[in-house]
Write a protein that holds these residues in place. Structure first.
Motif, short mmCIF file in Angstrom:
data_model
loop_
_atom_site.label_atom_id
_atom_site.label_comp_id
_atom_site.label_asym_id
_atom_site.label_seq_id
_atom_site.Cartn_x
_atom_site.Cartn_y
_atom_site.Cartn_z
N THR A 23 -16.82 14.28 70.34
CA THR A 23 -17.72 13.13 70.26
C THR A 23 -18.18 12.83 68.83
N GLY A 69 -18.22 11.45 65.10
CA GLY A 69 -17.70 10.24 64.50
C GLY A 69 -16.88 10.51 63.26
N LYS A 70 -16.12 9.51 62.85
CA LYS A 70 -15.25 9.61 61.67
C LYS A 70 -16.05 9.60 60.38
N LYS A 107 -20.50 2.73 56.55
CA LYS A 107 -19.94 1.95 57.64
C LYS A 107 -18.60 1.38 57.19
#
Length: 218
Positions: free
Chosen positions: A63, A65-66, A180
């Motif tokens: 789960t 994130g990158k 982001k």
């Protein structure tokens, strides 16, 4: 992310392939490989990675994130080398059909435009304005995006692209301050479909293997 079995099948050779692609560009002051797997990091060492970065447990789950993993790799790289980098390029091992020329083009786009981020994609197989639909809770379907006038031919719909997860590039300070992918000035580098397969299941792996074998045979 690919399931565990397919990841074990593909990760080691694809990590080696990604390192070779990065090295072939001559662009990078350092090539770092981040993984939770000692076997993967051993493979990276054998194939000439400059930095081996073991992910902490909280970044190694299915789960996770990158972006947190990329930020961790950036911090480790700068700490170990005692430098502050200007740009960061991420090569996803599960999208290996890119060429060194694609990496170079993304780096050029990033530096020449001054963009915060560059991503890669390929012309979309389906259009949200014409033949990509969403299903409502009552089971009815509708186009994902609708224009004021209906699109009668797919060719008349706005151009759309599938992200192929192959190459991401950031200006370091922007990523550090606001991690982001989509900024107001994010740029797209378009790649052909035959270099844009992202391995997500065994069929993808079989297709990529076939294409790579055909390349080697030429």
């Amino acid at each position: 992310m690919p399931g565990k079995n397919i990841r074990m099948l593909m990760d080691k050779p694809l990590i080696a392939h990604s390192i070779a692609q990065a090295r072939a560009t001559g662009l990078f002051a350092a090539i770092a490989v981040s993984s939770d797997s000692d076997e993967i990091l051993d493979t990276a060492r054998e194939h000439g990675a400059d930095l081996l970065i073991k992910r902490p447990d909280e970044l190694a789950s299915d789960t996770a994130g990158k972006l947190p993993a990329i930020l961790h790799a950036l911090t480790e790289t700068e700490t170990r080398l005692g430098v502050v980098v200007d740009y960061l390029i991420d090569l996803d091992a599960t999208s290996p059909l890119r060429l060194p020329e694609d990496i170079q083009a993304c780096a050029d786009l990033l530096t020449e435009t001054g963009a915060s981020c560059v991503i890669t994609g390929t012309p979309a197989h389906r259009s949200p304005y014409f033949n990509l639909v969403e299903r409502a809770p009552d089971g009815t379907v509708h186009l994902s995006k609708q224009l004021s006038s209906p699109v009668l031919r797919r060719q008349d719909s706005p151009e759309c692209y599938d992200m192929n997860a192959s190459i991401y590039g950031w200006r370091r300070d922007v990523l550090r301050d606001d991690p982001k992918v989509f900024y107001p000035d994010t740029q797209l580098y378009v790649m052909p479909r035959n270099r844009s397969i992202d391995i997500d299941e065994e069929m993808d792996f079989a297709i990529v293997t076939m294409i790579m074998q055909q390349r080697q045979a030429k």
